[in-house]
Design a protein around this motif. Structure first.
Motif, PDB file in Angstrom:
ATOM      1  N   UNK A  20    -107.610  33.181 -40.840  1.00 10.16           N
ATOM      2  CA  UNK A  20    -106.497  33.411 -39.917  1.00 10.16           C
ATOM      3  C   UNK A  20    -105.728  32.115 -39.686  1.00 10.16           C
ATOM      4  N   UNK A  21    -106.452  31.037 -39.483  1.00  7.61           N
ATOM      5  CA  UNK A  21    -105.826  29.743 -39.195  1.00  7.61           C
ATOM      6  C   UNK A  21    -104.997  29.266 -40.387  1.00  7.61           C
ATOM      7  N   UNK A  22    -105.540  29.428 -41.582  1.00  5.69           N
ATOM      8  CA  UNK A  22    -104.810  28.984 -42.768  1.00  5.69           C
ATOM      9  C   UNK A  22    -103.591  29.867 -43.026  1.00  5.69           C
ATOM     10  N   UNK A  23    -103.789  31.184 -42.912  1.00  4.42           N
ATOM     11  CA  UNK A  23    -102.703  32.101 -43.270  1.00  4.42           C
ATOM     12  C   UNK A  23    -101.572  32.076 -42.259  1.00  4.42           C
ATOM     13  N   UNK A  24    -101.898  31.966 -40.966  1.00  4.08           N
ATOM     14  CA  UNK A  24    -100.859  32.125 -39.955  1.00  4.08           C
ATOM     15  C   UNK A  24    -100.375  30.781 -39.415  1.00  4.08           C
ATOM     16  N   UNK A  25    -101.126  29.704 -39.626  1.00  6.52           N
ATOM     17  CA  UNK A  25    -100.686  28.431 -39.069  1.00  6.52           C
ATOM     18  C   UNK A  25    -100.393  27.383 -40.143  1.00  6.52           C
ATOM     19  N   UNK A  26    -101.380  27.048 -40.953  1.00  6.61           N
ATOM     20  CA  UNK A  26    -101.194  25.936 -41.890  1.00  6.61           C
ATOM     21  C   UNK A  26    -100.237  26.310 -43.024  1.00  6.61           C
ATOM     22  N   UNK A  28     -97.803  28.721 -43.161  1.00  6.17           N
ATOM     23  CA  UNK A  28     -96.396  28.761 -42.730  1.00  6.17           C
ATOM     24  C   UNK A  28     -95.836  27.376 -42.422  1.00  6.17           C
ATOM     25  N   UNK A  29     -96.680  26.489 -41.907  1.00  4.10           N
ATOM     26  CA  UNK A  29     -96.198  25.148 -41.578  1.00  4.10           C
ATOM     27  C   UNK A  29     -95.663  24.461 -42.839  1.00  4.10           C
ATOM     28  N   UNK A  31     -94.998  25.973 -45.696  1.00  2.91           N
ATOM     29  CA  UNK A  31     -93.945  26.796 -46.273  1.00  2.91           C
ATOM     30  C   UNK A  31     -92.601  26.511 -45.612  1.00  2.91           C
TER      31      UNK A  31
ATOM     32  N   UNK B 113    -110.068  19.677 -40.581  1.00  2.00           N
ATOM     33  CA  UNK B 113    -109.013  20.614 -40.966  1.00  2.00           C
ATOM     34  C   UNK B 113    -108.704  21.560 -39.809  1.00  2.00           C
ATOM     35  N   UNK B 125     -93.757  26.114 -37.571  1.00  2.00           N
ATOM     36  CA  UNK B 125     -93.775  26.987 -38.737  1.00  2.00           C
ATOM     37  C   UNK B 125     -93.088  28.327 -38.537  1.00  2.00           C
ATOM     38  N   UNK B 128     -91.185  30.317 -41.462  1.00  2.00           N
ATOM     39  CA  UNK B 128     -92.030  30.938 -42.479  1.00  2.00           C
ATOM     40  C   UNK B 128     -92.888  32.046 -41.878  1.00  2.00           C
ATOM     41  N   UNK B 132     -92.976  35.805 -43.277  1.00  2.00           N
ATOM     42  CA  UNK B 132     -94.216  36.459 -43.662  1.00  2.00           C
ATOM     43  C   UNK B 132     -94.378  37.795 -42.928  1.00  2.00           C
ATOM     44  N   UNK B 151    -104.307  32.380 -34.204  1.00  2.00           N
ATOM     45  CA  UNK B 151    -104.266  31.154 -35.010  1.00  2.00           C
ATOM     46  C   UNK B 151    -104.003  29.945 -34.128  1.00  2.00           C
TER      47      UNK B 151
END
Lengths: 304, 279
Positions: A20-26, A28-29, A31, B113, B125, B128, B132, B151
């Motif tokens: 969730x953290x990667x897909x919705x936060x990192x 898009x950031x 991107x 991370x 973000x 994007x 999405x 998130x």
């Protein structure tokens, strides 16, 4: 247990949060930062390199808005640092006094504005400062200062400062609480040792307590910095997306919203919006790095 | 106690300063609440007077009830807040347990991370994220908001919870292992109940920003059916800007749920902050 075998339970425990953290936060950031390098021509997306940033910084129309928003944002931050944090520290210093009665009551009451939404705060102050309703002028009249009254939110030279002070009013509870916690953690023996040496009252605060709470003041400063450079809601709720009068309350958040989403006749431009987001990201990153490497590591921490 | 530290003159001065600031903090809320119960005339004639038999009026609340769908907005806010908190706590606690309990390659890196997001605001973000959500068809659904808030809340939740999970005794977990419990059972049955106070702290920290957020509802879910209370009151007040009764009543109705939540949770919140959970 052999170390080469995958221990599946670790994967299961980590996966939901990381996904969730990667897909919705990192994702898009990054991107968004990537989108800042593109532009739309005839409904197709083309790569333009740093062109959007060049437009943002040097094109007369864009750059005027950008530097205006950035300057306003720094002023907004400065007022928080000079007004919010000292008031917060002062309130915490009083509250942490041993044997103060009703401390819990004061603490809870002073924290109430912090829990209200920007919409409520923005409109409530707009109504109170409104010359139509007349609460602010009649209160000033009561103390004989009516001549000082002006429609603060409507005047270009005062509007930003007024909104910054409203934001200070709202958030003073946070530095107050954090400093209060830091002050409570100072051991009584240290203060008593100071008393024996004749350091009491105000000088005990300046000479003993303040040096000990400096790390907390550092944390508050960086929290204020990040919060202010990503602020949007209060300005939008009180002045709208145009951040009136005449963009005098425009900060990076409202500028990005307007650019990205469009307003009135101007169409939204996600690529320029991304470029502004990229600039905000850079500013916040610089601030956080200055704090982490320049301030936090040099600060003397006392073993308590 | 030393004389200098309990000087009666000082005590009076301290109470004076605190009372003054408390008045400044509460005055706007007070003015909004009392005037929402008054007639239009009374609002303007004596804005600081309490409503009495002559000036009392509920006309503002009637307009709000008729025009705005506040019950729906409230329900949306409630769903978004509760669901986001549930996922933040569940996923956050699981990840925190993995990081604090097991030694594996990349443990430290994974922790760093996940901690990145504490300082970097998710709003950067937005462009994007919107793209999405449009692509996945989640725009104008409550799921878009729940995902974003989950998130946003995870980094701090993982950070705080793993601090607390390190303090859970190893003997307890090893006893469970000897009894043949699986790692999942140990986590859900033994560890989670022990870190309940820390979970409450995380929940209270996240609750208020999620409930009050304007940015993401405005961008991701502005449709009438998915408006949250914050966005709903913003739009409502914008439309009724000249109807002072309605505006004041809408503001009061937006203040009330937060105030009730605060009264219920203020102890937890203040204990959470002062226990040094965010140091």
């Amino acid at each position: 247990m052999s170390t080469s075998r995958i221990r599946w339970h670790i994967v299961v425990f980590l996966a939901p949060a990381v996904l969730v953290y990667t897909a919705v936060m990192i994702f898009p950031l990054f991107n968004t930062l990537r989108l800042a390098l593109y532009s739309e021509v005839d409904q197709t997306r083309i790569y333009v390199g740093l062109q959007n940033f060049r437009t943002l910084f040097f094109d007369p129309i864009w750059s005027e808005q950008f530097w205006n928003a950035l300057g306003n944002n720094f002023w907004f931050f400065l007022i928080h640092m000079l007004v919010q944090n000292p008031i917060g520290i002062a309130l915490a210093a009083i509250l942490s006094h041993p044997r103060l009665r009703f401390a819990a009551l004061y603490r809870s009451a002073i924290f109430i504005p912090t829990i209200l939404s920007f919409v409520i705060v923005g409109f409530a102050w707009k109504l109170i400062l409104s010359p139509i309703w007349g609460i602010a002028p009649s209160m000033l009249d009561f103390v004989g200062l009516k001549s000082l009254f002006a429609p603060w939110l409507g005047k270009e030279e005062y509007a930003l400062t007024t909104l910054a002070l409203v934001s200070v009013w709202q958030f003073v509870g946070i530095p107050m609480m954090l400093i209060y916690a830091a002050l409570l953690s100072i051991p009584e023996e240290i203060l008593e040792a100071g008393e024996i040496d004749g350091i009491t009252g105000a000088s005990a605060f300046w000479k003993i307590k303040l040096p000990l709470i400096l790390p907390s003041i550092g944390i508050i400063s960086i929290l204020t910095f990040v919060g202010n450079f990503n602020a949007f809601d209060l300005i939008y709720a009180a002045q709208g997306a145009l951040a009136g009068p005449d963009f005098s309350t425009d900060i990076l958040g409202t500028f990005m919203y307007r650019t990205f989403f469009g307003f009135q006749l101007q169409l939204g431009d996600p690529h320029m919006g991304s470029a502004i987001a990229g600039a905000m990201f850079a500013i916040i990153l610089v601030g956080v790095c200055i704090y982490l490497f320049g301030i936090q590591t040099r600060m003397r921490r006392y073993q308590l | 106690m030393n004389r200098a530290r309990s000087n009666p003159f000082n005590v009076a001065g301290m109470h004076g300063a605190l009372i003054l600031y408390t008045l400044i903090a509460l005055f706007p809320v007070f003015v909004i609440l009392i005037n929402s119960f008054k007639t239009r005339k009374a609002i303007f004639r004596e804005p600081l007077a309490l409503p009495d038999a002559e000036s009392f009026s509920m006309i503002g609340y009637q307009t709000v009830m008729k025009q705005g769908d506040f019950f729906l907005y409230f329900q949306n806010s409630m769903i978004v807040t509760v669901a986001s908190l549930f996922f933040i706590l569940l996923f956050g606690a699981m990840a925190a347990y993995a990081l604090s309990e097991y030694r594996f390659k990349g443990n430290l890196l994974m922790g760093l991370y996940l901690a990145l997001g504490i300082m970097i605001p998710i709003r950067i973000g937005t462009v994007a994220i919107l793209e999405m959500m449009v692509a996945t068809g989640l725009v104008n659904t409550l799921w878009a908001l729940i995902l974003v808030y989950t998130a946003q809340g995870l980094p701090l939740a993982v950070f705080i919870l793993s601090e607390f999970m390190r303090q859970v005794s190893d003997d307890l977990k090893n006893a469970g292992r000897i009894d043949g419990l699986s790692e999942y059972t140990i986590f859900f049955r033994l560890v989670l109940p022990l870190v309940r106070p820390a979970m409450a702290t995380v929940a209270v920290f996240n609750m208020i920003p999620i409930w009050n957020d304007l940015w993401f509802p405005l961008i991701l879910a502005p449709a009438e059916e998915t408006k949250t209370l914050t966005l709903g009151s913003q739009v409502f007040i914008g439309q009724f800007v000249t109807d002072w009764n309605a505006v004041l009543s809408a503001l009061s109705m937006a203040i009330l749920p937060v105030l009730i939540l605060y009264v219920i949770f203020s102890r937890q919140l203040i204990r959470g902050i002062t226990s040094g959970a965010v140091k």
